[in-house]
Design a protein around this motif. Structure first.
Motif, short mmCIF file in Angstrom:
data_model
loop_
_atom_site.label_atom_id
_atom_site.label_comp_id
_atom_site.label_asym_id
_atom_site.label_seq_id
_atom_site.Cartn_x
_atom_site.Cartn_y
_atom_site.Cartn_z
N TRP A 1 -5.38 0.72 -4.44
CA TRP A 1 -5.55 0.03 -3.18
C TRP A 1 -6.90 0.32 -2.52
O TRP A 1 -7.16 -0.13 -1.41
CB TRP A 1 -4.42 0.45 -2.22
N MET A 2 -7.71 1.09 -3.23
CA MET A 2 -8.93 1.60 -2.62
C MET A 2 -9.85 0.52 -2.09
O MET A 2 -10.44 0.65 -1.02
CB MET A 2 -9.69 2.41 -3.69
N LYS B 1 -1.87 5.22 -6.77
CA LYS B 1 -1.71 4.15 -5.80
C LYS B 1 -2.94 4.03 -4.91
O LYS B 1 -3.46 2.95 -4.66
CB LYS B 1 -0.50 4.43 -4.93
N ASP B 2 -3.44 5.20 -4.44
CA ASP B 2 -4.66 5.21 -3.63
C ASP B 2 -5.78 4.51 -4.36
O ASP B 2 -6.53 3.72 -3.79
CB ASP B 2 -5.11 6.65 -3.35
N GLU B 3 -5.89 4.81 -5.64
CA GLU B 3 -6.96 4.22 -6.44
C GLU B 3 -6.81 2.72 -6.52
O GLU B 3 -7.78 1.97 -6.38
CB GLU B 3 -6.87 4.82 -7.85
N ARG C 1 0.83 -1.20 0.00
CA ARG C 1 0.00 0.00 0.00
C ARG C 1 0.87 1.25 0.00
O ARG C 1 0.59 2.22 -0.69
CB ARG C 1 -0.92 -0.01 1.21
N ASP D 1 -11.01 3.73 6.56
CA ASP D 1 -11.67 4.69 5.69
C ASP D 1 -13.16 4.38 5.65
O ASP D 1 -13.57 3.35 5.09
CB ASP D 1 -11.06 4.59 4.28
N ILE E 1 -11.13 11.01 -5.70
CA ILE E 1 -9.86 10.90 -6.42
C ILE E 1 -9.95 11.64 -7.75
O ILE E 1 -9.03 12.35 -8.15
CB ILE E 1 -9.47 9.42 -6.61
N ARG F 1 -15.29 7.63 -2.75
CA ARG F 1 -13.83 7.74 -2.75
C ARG F 1 -13.32 7.89 -4.18
O ARG F 1 -12.38 8.64 -4.44
CB ARG F 1 -13.19 6.51 -2.10
N ARG G 1 0.83 9.13 -6.20
CA ARG G 1 0.20 8.66 -4.97
C ARG G 1 -1.29 8.46 -5.16
O ARG G 1 -1.87 7.53 -4.61
CB ARG G 1 0.44 9.68 -3.85
#
Lengths: 440, 432
Positions: free
Chosen positions: B249-250, B245-247, B140, B189, B200, B196, B242
């Motif tokens: 691992w969302m 990456k957030d997307e 992550r 979260d 993004i 979310r 980043r």
């Protein structure tokens, strides 16, 4: 804030129209960008982002804040942009000139008056510009210039490096320390407020102090927290940087003095003749621990190697000339050294006391018998001091390092200032009137 | 998890810190899935950096007794129970480092601060980021940068936001103190997935907006100004990476926190101890495989009741007395904490029966040796993941680049890189 004044300020009103939003964001951006117009695509995107926040359920005020935050994160706000189209330097636009002037003397954006003069293309006229410099200098906001510039020019970060040994120096408590630090800034501010001569910083017959510091210096009759000019009695060692406690504090470790640090600071900041930087990884001379030596003897051990002596013979004598000031700037006529063991316990057989001998000579230069003669010698280097100040001023105002191509600029400013007996405003006026300040 | 037999669970609970049950899926460990063979746990790296150096008289073993039969000096005595599992490497230095107050700025980079003409400061990529570029794709967080919670730099680290520096030589921010790190790792979260996604998309839109502004600005800038603006573009690109990456691992669930949220008032010794626990948790949950920790020294001193200023303490050499005592106490306390950390690494079980210490490589040290001396900087290495010789006093040729040691560690854990900083090669004496 006037730009968004037409938009609702609460969350209960109807959603503003796209037109209202567009106009508000456009005006806000233009002000934030200090007069540069934002592109229509940019403003449209801002409107879209506001809408998307509302669609996701955010309130009006929150959406507004988030959108405006983008403007304040945009490069045109964050950076001063002075784009150059051709190879040759060009004159700054009035807006750019207004920005440069305001950030120089106020560390902030132009006020309404300066902005309008720029809008009407009047700022580049010499009399108007001169008048504005004087106005900015007499505004309380010039205090930002005093703190920012003085800190960087004199390297005052060193003031915070060390803890003061209060057992040894009980009078230099935190309150005195703070007062001593402020003396430096207040003295520079005093000169700016009164257009005094820069050379007062080398030697003067007055100090700018408050009651705490006056008490510390042994000056009677000063009451109150505010800093004000106080006339010194005859023969006082105070007056000018070399009489200031905080300057001497920087030349020590809060416990004992460091003639080397002091000599180097005087060479760098007053005589404009900096020694080369110390080589890396010079060890402390631990072999001297436990020996009963005077400070002079201890320091002279640093001159044993020829590669060390080449710089130290220039630095150390000045430091010795300042030894009458102890680590916290108190005047003294004798000093002592007490050997302690590893646990800090004093060894009763190993203590010496000596009368301070401040005599010496500048490298290849005149000799001095005592501090007062040293101070006079330093004060005679007014042009060197003025040069150092000028270089620092240029770097601060224009935001770039000084190079050899700046020789004529520096020369012009110093000569101009000399004609006004080094009045501090003369430096600033000469700089603002120079081509370097007004061209990109 | 029915895999864990009761006795092992009891062992874990009786340890001083409760350890999270590992995320077995991410190790590909499915022993009960008949066809799948167990996959070895991944390798991890952790760098622990501190400012102001050490007490040179009592930290370094005698250089004349290199090898496994050296006597542990007083400063390292608390690590006695681990003597066979760590090595001290002597003779290393970053030859371009000249700043006696910067124990961390160039520690992992070895850069020459004067390398950019016209500038008196610059930096290059740090060793942990080289590893993060490879290992980061699987976790992550590509890396975690942990920091002390102190305000300002009283711990002799020098400029920077953490021990980590990116490929452009810019400082990488991190989590200041255990509370922030805890939230970074374990905050749940609660926002619904669709929302979310929209957030993004919205952030991407913000990036596009400022980029639009940057392009307007770019027209007509000179070369130097363009370089400044390219730094802005770089930072936007980092944010974009980043976001991607957030997307990615969302929709994967966050790991469970192994212990309750720490108090925000922990300082010094307690702060370091808790941060070490969080490092273990971070590795255990495979949240990341690369961690750096820029430790506090100033609050460490106050937390053990010592009133000497840390900078003054580092100049104990000629005054001795209470400054020397303080410096020695600092060494002892840091070594105690490090010993506790190694304890934890050793008892943390991995999916295949090994423990975390087997799969980690650890470096502990500073760019400052003592005072303003940057030669022979203190370097302690541990962990079995890099094929290092452990339990030895390794003395290399004087002034060997510290980056050679970093290169050795990097190649040891399988990072593909031929050089790092001013490295001239791998240190064979460090390897078995």
């Amino acid at each position: 804030m006037a730009a968004i004044g037409h938009l609702p300020h609460d969350d209960n009103s109807e959603m503003p129209s796209d037109d209202d939003l567009y106009r508000a964001f456009e005006q806000f951006s233009k002000t934030a960008f200090r007069g540069v117009e934002p592109s229509p695509e940019y403003v449209n995107r801002l409107v879209q982002i506001y809408q998307s926040h509302r669609k996701l359920g955010a309130k009006h005020t929150d959406s507004l804040k988030d959108t405006l935050a983008i403007v304040l994160s945009s490069p045109m706000f964050l950076y001063h942009s002075e784009p150059r189209m051709a190879e040759k330097p060009r004159a700054l636009t009035d807006h750019e000139l207004a920005n440069r002037l305001a950030y120089f003397l106020w560390s902030g954006p132009p006020d309404h008056r300066l902005y309008s003069l720029a809008e009407n293309s009047e700022l580049n006229q010499p009399e108007v510009l001169s008048e504005q410099v004087s106005r900015l200098l007499s505004d309380p906001r010039m205090e930002n210039f005093v703190t920012g510039f003085t800190y960087q020019w004199l390297g005052l970060d060193r003031l915070d490096f060390f803890q003061v040994n209060l057992d040894k120096h009980p009078r230099f408590d935190n309150s005195t320390r703070q007062a001593a630090r402020i003396e430096i800034y207040e003295t520079v501010k005093y000169l700016l407020n009164n257009n005094g001569p820069l050379t007062d910083l080398l030697k003067s017959d007055y100090v700018v102090v408050n009651s705490v510091l006056a008490n510390y210096y042994g000056i009677e009759g000063v009451h109150g927290d505010h800093y004000r000019r106080v006339q010194l009695p005859e023969g006082s060692p105070r007056g000018g940087f070399l009489g200031m406690s905080a300057i001497h504090l920087m030349g020590g470790n809060g416990d004992t003095t460091s003639p080397v640090e002091r000599g180097a600071w005087v060479l760098r900041k007053l005589l404009h003749d900096p020694p080369p930087p110390a080589p890396a990884n010079v060890p402390q001379l631990a072999r001297l621990a436990g020996l009963t030596l005077t400070t002079r003897e201890r320091i002279l051990a640093h001159q044993e190697e020829p590669q060390c002596a080449s710089c130290h013979r220039k630095i150390d004598p000045i430091g010795f000339g300042l030894e009458n000031f102890d680590a916290v700037g108190n005047w003294r006529t004798e000093d002592n050294f007490q050997v302690v063991d590893d646990k800090g316990k004093p060894d009763p057989d190993k203590k010496i006391t000596w009368k301070i001998d401040p005599s010496g000579s500048l490298y290849n230069g005149p000799a001095f018998e005592n501090y007062f003669e040293l101070r006079d010698l330093v004060a005679s280097h007014e042009e060197d001091f003025a040069r150092g100040f000028t270089e620092a001023l240029i770097q601060y105002a224009i935001g770039r390092p000084v190079g050899f191509t700046d020789e004529s600029l520096i020369e012009n400013i110093v000569q101009e200032a000399r004609e006004h007996d080094f009045a501090i405003h003369a430096f600033i006026h000469a700089l603002v009137n120079s081509p370097e300040f007004q061209l990109e | 998890m029915s895999l864990m037999n009761p006795t092992r669970r009891e062992i874990l609970r009786s340890a001083t810190a409760v350890v999270a049950l590992p995320f077995l899926e991410s190790f590909g460990f499915r022993r009960f899935a008949a066809a799948a063979p167990p996959v070895a746990p991944p390798k991890r790296m952790v760098f622990l950096g501190f400012g102001w150096g050490v007490t040179e008289e009592s930290f370094f073993p005698d250089m004349k007794t290199s090898g496994p039969d050296y006597e542990l000096p007083a400063g390292l005595k608390p690590l006695e129970r681990h003597k066979a599992d760590f090595s001290i490497v002597q003779g290393l230095r970053n030859k371009f480092s000249v700043e006696g107050h910067a124990g961390s700025t160039w520690w992992l980079t070895g850069a020459n601060p004067y390398a950019q003409p016209g500038q008196s400061y610059c930096n290059t990529i740090s060793a942990d980021q080289v590893a993060a570029n490879e290992f980061g794709q699987h976790t992550r967080f590509s890396s975690l940068q942990l920091n002390h919670s102190e305000q300002g730099d009283r711990s002799g680290h020098g400029p920077g936001l953490s021990l980590a520096w990116d490929a452009s030589g810019k400082p990488i921010g991190g989590d200041n103190g255990p509370l922030q790190a805890y939230h970074r790792l374990f905050s749940k979260d609660s926002v619904p997935l669709e929302q979310r996604r929209l957030l993004i998309a919205q952030r991407r839109s913000v990036l596009d907006t400022v980029l639009e502004n940057a392009r307007s600005l770019q027209r007509g800038l000179g070369k130097d100004d363009n370089e400044k603006l390219s730094e802005y573009f770089d930072s936007i690109r980092n944010i974009e990476t980043r976001l991607s990456k957030d997307e990615k691992w969302m929709d994967r669930p966050r790991p469970e926190a192994p212990f309750a949220e720490p108090s925000s008032e922990l300082l010094g010794r307690d702060e370091i101890k808790l941060m070490y626990d969080l490092i273990v948790a971070g590795f255990q949950t495979d949240s990341t495989r690369v961690i750096t920790y820029r430790q506090p020294v100033a609050t460490l001193l106050t937390s053990i009741g010592n009133k000497v200023f840390p900078h003054d303490m580092s100049h104990y050499h000629s005054t001795r007395g209470e400054k020397l005592v303080c410096s020695q106490q600092r060494d002892q306390t840091q070594s105690q904490l490090l010993a506790g950390f190694i304890d934890k690494l050793k008892i943390t079980q991995e999916g295949d029966g090994s423990n975390l210490f087997d799969n980690v490589v650890l470096a502990y040290g500073s760019n400052i040796r003592t005072g303003h001396d940057l030669t022979n900087c203190p370097t302690l290495v541990a962990g079995r993941a890099a094929g290092l010789k452990l339990g030895e006093n390794i003395v290399v040729e004087n002034n060997t680049p510290l980056c050679n040691a970093w290169l050795t560690l990097l190649q040891g854990v399988g990072v593909t890189t031929e050089r790092h900083g001013d490295s001239t090669g791998v240190i064979k004496d460090m390897l078995t």
